[in-house]
Design a protein around this motif. Structure first.
Motif, mmCIF file in Angstrom:
data_model
loop_
_atom_site.group_PDB
_atom_site.id
_atom_site.type_symbol
_atom_site.label_atom_id
_atom_site.label_comp_id
_atom_site.label_asym_id
_atom_site.label_seq_id
_atom_site.Cartn_x
_atom_site.Cartn_y
_atom_site.Cartn_z
ATOM 1 N N SER A 133 32.420 40.677 33.124
ATOM 2 C CA SER A 133 33.101 40.665 34.415
ATOM 3 C C SER A 133 33.266 42.079 34.955
ATOM 4 O O SER A 133 33.123 43.064 34.226
ATOM 5 C CB SER A 133 34.474 40.003 34.280
ATOM 6 N N LEU A 135 35.909 44.372 37.614
ATOM 7 C CA LEU A 135 37.076 44.546 38.476
ATOM 8 C C LEU A 135 36.913 45.845 39.247
ATOM 9 O O LEU A 135 36.829 46.925 38.653
ATOM 10 C CB LEU A 135 38.366 44.574 37.655
ATOM 11 N N ASP A 162 35.740 40.686 40.952
ATOM 12 C CA ASP A 162 36.804 40.688 41.949
ATOM 13 C C ASP A 162 37.352 42.103 42.076
ATOM 14 O O ASP A 162 36.859 43.030 41.417
ATOM 15 C CB ASP A 162 37.907 39.683 41.596
ATOM 16 N N TYR A 163 38.390 42.267 42.884
ATOM 17 C CA TYR A 163 38.830 43.617 43.250
ATOM 18 C C TYR A 163 40.340 43.649 43.415
ATOM 19 O O TYR A 163 41.001 42.622 43.487
ATOM 20 C CB TYR A 163 38.113 44.044 44.521
ATOM 21 N N ASN A 164 40.901 44.879 43.457
ATOM 22 C CA ASN A 164 42.361 44.971 43.515
ATOM 23 C C ASN A 164 42.926 44.681 44.892
ATOM 24 O O ASN A 164 44.148 44.612 45.055
ATOM 25 C CB ASN A 164 42.862 46.327 42.987
ATOM 26 N N CYS A 376 35.384 37.913 44.809
ATOM 27 C CA CYS A 376 34.736 36.863 44.021
ATOM 28 C C CYS A 376 34.086 35.785 44.883
ATOM 29 O O CYS A 376 33.205 35.060 44.415
ATOM 30 C CB CYS A 376 35.738 36.220 43.066
ATOM 31 N N SER A 411 39.049 35.012 40.521
ATOM 32 C CA SER A 411 39.811 36.104 41.117
ATOM 33 C C SER A 411 40.385 36.991 40.013
ATOM 34 O O SER A 411 40.292 36.680 38.816
ATOM 35 C CB SER A 411 40.923 35.548 41.998
ATOM 36 N N ALA A 412 41.022 38.098 40.405
ATOM 37 C CA ALA A 412 41.418 39.134 39.445
ATOM 38 C C ALA A 412 42.309 38.595 38.328
ATOM 39 O O ALA A 412 42.027 38.796 37.140
ATOM 40 C CB ALA A 412 42.108 40.279 40.186
ATOM 41 N N LEU A 427 34.150 43.683 30.137
ATOM 42 C CA LEU A 427 34.718 44.079 31.424
ATOM 43 C C LEU A 427 34.276 45.490 31.778
ATOM 44 O O LEU A 427 34.277 46.389 30.930
ATOM 45 C CB LEU A 427 36.249 44.023 31.361
ATOM 46 N N SER A 429 35.499 48.187 34.808
ATOM 47 C CA SER A 429 36.431 48.391 35.916
ATOM 48 C C SER A 429 36.180 49.733 36.567
ATOM 49 O O SER A 429 35.726 50.682 35.923
ATOM 50 C CB SER A 429 37.890 48.301 35.444
ATOM 51 N N PHE A 432 40.675 50.648 39.494
ATOM 52 C CA PHE A 432 41.588 49.521 39.301
ATOM 53 C C PHE A 432 42.352 49.784 38.013
ATOM 54 O O PHE A 432 41.755 50.122 36.994
ATOM 55 C CB PHE A 432 40.787 48.218 39.194
ATOM 56 N N PRO A 434 44.676 47.521 36.197
ATOM 57 C CA PRO A 434 45.341 46.215 36.126
ATOM 58 C C PRO A 434 46.527 46.153 35.190
ATOM 59 O O PRO A 434 47.421 45.321 35.386
ATOM 60 C CB PRO A 434 44.222 45.269 35.674
#
Length: 738
Positions: A133, A135, A162-164, A376, A411-412, A427, A429, A432, A434
């Motif tokens: 994935s 982010l 997906d994104y922040n 997404c 989604s995130a 992952l 990133s 981001f 998270p």
């Protein structure tokens, strides 16, 4: 993935956050820079113009950019200090690899890239493409946002991107698309000046978007009435004509009652409703029982104040409604947005001078970053990834077979849930953090510890990156060319002022190298950022976010161009809907029923107090950047628990007494700040800090069913005074996470 390779304190000692200050006499060369580079602030969606002073390939100061039309040289405390990131001791200067018992040690780019690509391939061969994935983040430029979407779908072939912005603008975007068929604020902010009534809902403008305050004050100077809707008496509310101290989670009840009042007293634009909208009857049917008395009971606002707000709005000839995260960070955030839009449509004050509606973008490129494909469910140009025509067009632009283009992903926060279920094993990133910015941070940490491989691209080692296997040292905003899109919808230029220090690389070069090593170099052949933007223009052509007529040269010559701009000769669109033709299938604006629903979590005997979260003036998002700038830390060095004197007296709480705040997800300890500027049933904690000082240890993962935004603004909590007074803020090391 294991836990941290060494103690957190050891990582902080080496990589920070540490506070950086301007030298007493300023940086050498500040008074005689080699160059002044016109660019923009890297923080909020206002994207204020600024000139960076450069000496010997270092940013050594700044000067106002008086000519830029939005901020006219004005900057907020963050903007004034933003240049201090460039000469920061925490800056990552090379790739890092995790070594158990040692921490993070420098490694070569070849080793870092080789390890990353081999792990991506291993995971995808073993578990499938979607087990890896991505982010991403919307402090990235348009070009990098576009690249991340293309990279995930073409190079990684994963749907789980997906994104922040999922934590920021998606409720506003979904509401805008439902109502107008297009996701952008309808006006540039200069239209505020001549509005007779301004509503600011859930937006702490003076602290989080300070330079926007100027345009509101210009309207006030001309006699405009200001209505502020917020559970706290935020600075903007102190001089407002009307402050509606709404109980968190009840916004849609307020807007529904105001709409009913407009209907009952015929404060409607019937011509606009009849000829340019649809869905009005269904919408007013949904609020037919929403009396002022009912609204007072639900929202906690006196019915006389609700009536006054509705009358001011209904009688105005010109008006402007602004909203931000305060109404959007909810499990019914889209409904809250639609409730606001219904008030605008009912009075027909949109698409004409000094009448408008705008969603205030929180992140630097929160507008452009949500348009070009690292969501997404989205493809460039704000296209729908599930729409066959949209898929076909973008596949042709990218030179791939449409069947190879992944569909809608998670989604995130859903990605975090999928890691827990064992469905996602890897992952990547970028931009981001998270572990600080997602809700229920203990749950997020547990997910990071379950990953088989995690690679992070960043310029500082943020809290999430401490869990990475590989960290790729990327670039600050001023180290690459590009564009961003301001909250007004103005596409502007980010100019490269300096190059990355040490062995750090630009984010773009890192992404392109990974694509090359993954075997798709032919799909990622760009000589520079302008080449990426030119492909973005083609990819956006015909979409609702159409940039085709915008070029680097035009942006330079015109100090920005407003989209949509479908052709080279098109002037751009500062004010939408002047032709009353909306981007919906029937070309009408759509009313949408927005009935009141309870928030995902309500107070009870065990958790009797409402907790809400938000920002403070000197900090930005997860604090990755601002918690490293000395004066910004000193201005607000630690998160405080704002509590009303009456609630404090009920618990026997004293000023700066340490309070344990407990929710169903976790607990944290915060000094009390007793203030009269908050509702008696509500407490407030800012969310910029990490670890034991993180507000997001407490918040809920309840999501809006449409936008998938978490409900940061409402959860139920329990307060326990610890009978210990916190030390003075300047002794508290709150800039660290322990």
């Amino acid at each position: 993935m294991a836990k941290l390779p060494v103690s957190e304190q050891n990582i902080i000692t080496q990589f920070g956050p540490h506070k950086n200050y301007t030298p007493k006499d300023g940086y050498e060369g500040r008074d005689e820079p080699d160059e002044l580079v016109k660019t923009h602030c890297c923080f909020c969606g206002m994207q204020c113009g600024i000139q960076l002073s450069v000496k010997d390939n270092k940013v050594v100061g700044f000067e106002p950019w008086m000519e830029f039309p939005f901020n006219e040289g004005r900057l907020c405390p963050k903007g004034v200090q933003r240049y201090l990131q460039n000469n920061h001791p925490d800056r990552l200067l090379s790739p890092l690899k995790r070594v158990e018992g040692q921490g993070f040690v420098p490694t070569s780019w070849d080793d870092a890239m080789g390890k990353t690509v081999s792990e991506i391939k291993r995971i995808q061969e073993k578990y499938g493409n979607d087990a890896f994935s991505v982010l991403s983040g919307v402090s990235l430029t348009n070009e990098k946002s576009y690249l991340m979407g293309k990279f995930a779908r073409v190079a990684l072939k994963t749907k789980n991107l997906d994104y922040n912005g999922r934590l920021c603008m998606v409720s506003a975007g979904a509401g805008n698309k439902k109502a107008f068929g297009l996701d952008r604020g309808s006006n540039n902010y200069s239209d505020l000046e001549y509005a007779e009534v301004i509503i600011v809902a859930g937006a702490n403008v003076s602290e989080t978007f300070p330079t926007l305050t100027h345009w509101i004050w210009k309207a006030r100077d001309r006699g405009a009435k200001l209505i502020v809707i917020d559970p706290r008496i935020i600075p903007l509310a102190r001089t407002a004509d009307l402050h509606l101290d709404v109980r968190p989670g009840t916004d849609s009840a307020l807007y529904g009652a105001m709409l009913k009042y407009l209907v009952d007293h015929d404060m409607l634009d019937h011509d606009f409703i009849d000829n340019h909208t649809s869905g009005f009857q269904e919408t007013i049917d949904a609020v037919k029982e929403y009396t002022l008395e009912w609204a007072e009971e639900v929202t906690g606002i006196k019915k006389e104040k609700i009536e006054q707000a509705a009358r001011l709005w209904g009688k105005a000839k010109t008006s402007f409604l602004l909203h931000a995260r305060g109404i959007e960070h909810h499990s019914k955030g889209v409904d809250n947005v639609l409730g606001c839009i219904n008030l605008v449509l009912a009075t027909g004050r949109i698409g004409r001078p000094y009448c408008g509606y705008a969603t205030i973008t929180g992140q630097g490129n929160g507008q452009g970053g949500r348009e070009h494909g690292h969501k997404c469910d989205q493809l460039p140009g704000n296209r729908d990834i599930e729409n066959p025509e949209h898929r076909k067009y973008i596949s042709e632009v990218w030179g791939i077979n449409e069947k190879d283009l992944p569909g809608k992903g998670l989604s995130a926060y859903e990605i975090i849930e999928a890691i827990h279920r064992g469905e996602i094993k890897g992952l990547l990133s970028i931009c981001f953090n998270p572990l600080v910015s997602l809700p229920n941070s203990n749950y997020v940490r547990e997910a990071l510890e379950k990953l088989e491989f995690y690679v992070c691209i960043d310029f500082f080692l943020n809290e999430t990156a401490r869990h990475a296997d590989i960290v790729l040292a990327g670039s600050l905003q001023e180290e690459e060319e590009g564009t961003t899109t301001s909250a007004e919808g103005r596409v502007i230029r980010i100019r490269q002022a300096v190059t990355p220090p040490g062995d750090a690389r630009t984010d773009t070069s890192i992404i392109l190298e990974l694509a090359k090593r993954l075997g798709v170099k032919d799909k990622f052949t760009y000589d520079n950022s302008e080449a990426v933007f030119n492909e973005l223009r083609v990819a956006s052509k015909g979409g609702t976010a159409d940039y085709y007529g915008i070029t680097y040269q035009r942006v330079e010559d015109e100090m920005g161009v407003f989209w949509p701009c479908p052709e080279i000769g098109h002037p751009g669109t500062p004010r939408l809907w002047e032709d009353k033709k909306f981007r919906t299938a029937d070309e009408r604006a759509h009313f949408n029923p927005a009935p009141y629903k309870l928030p995902g979590e309500v107070p009870n005997a065990d958790y009797p107090v409402i907790l809400t979260t938000g920002r403070v003036v000197s900090q930005y998002l997860s604090g990755t950047q601002t918690r490293r700038i000395g004066k910004l830390v000193d201005q607000y060095p630690e998160p405080l628990l704002e509590i009303h004197p009456n609630l404090a007296q009920q618990y026997g709480i004293k000023q700066r007494e340490l309070i344990k705040v407990t929710t169903r997800r976790g607990e944290g300890i915060f000094p009390a700040n007793i203030v009269e500027t908050i509702r008696e049933d509500t407490v407030f904690i800012p969310y910029h800090w990490s670890g034991k000082k993180s507000a997001n240890q407490l918040t809920t993962g309840e999501l809006d069913p449409i936008s998938k935004i978490p409900e940061f603004k409402v959860c139920a909590c329990h307060l326990e005074p610890l009978h210990e007074i916190a030390p003075p803020s300047n002794e508290s090391l709150a800039y660290a996470s322990v």
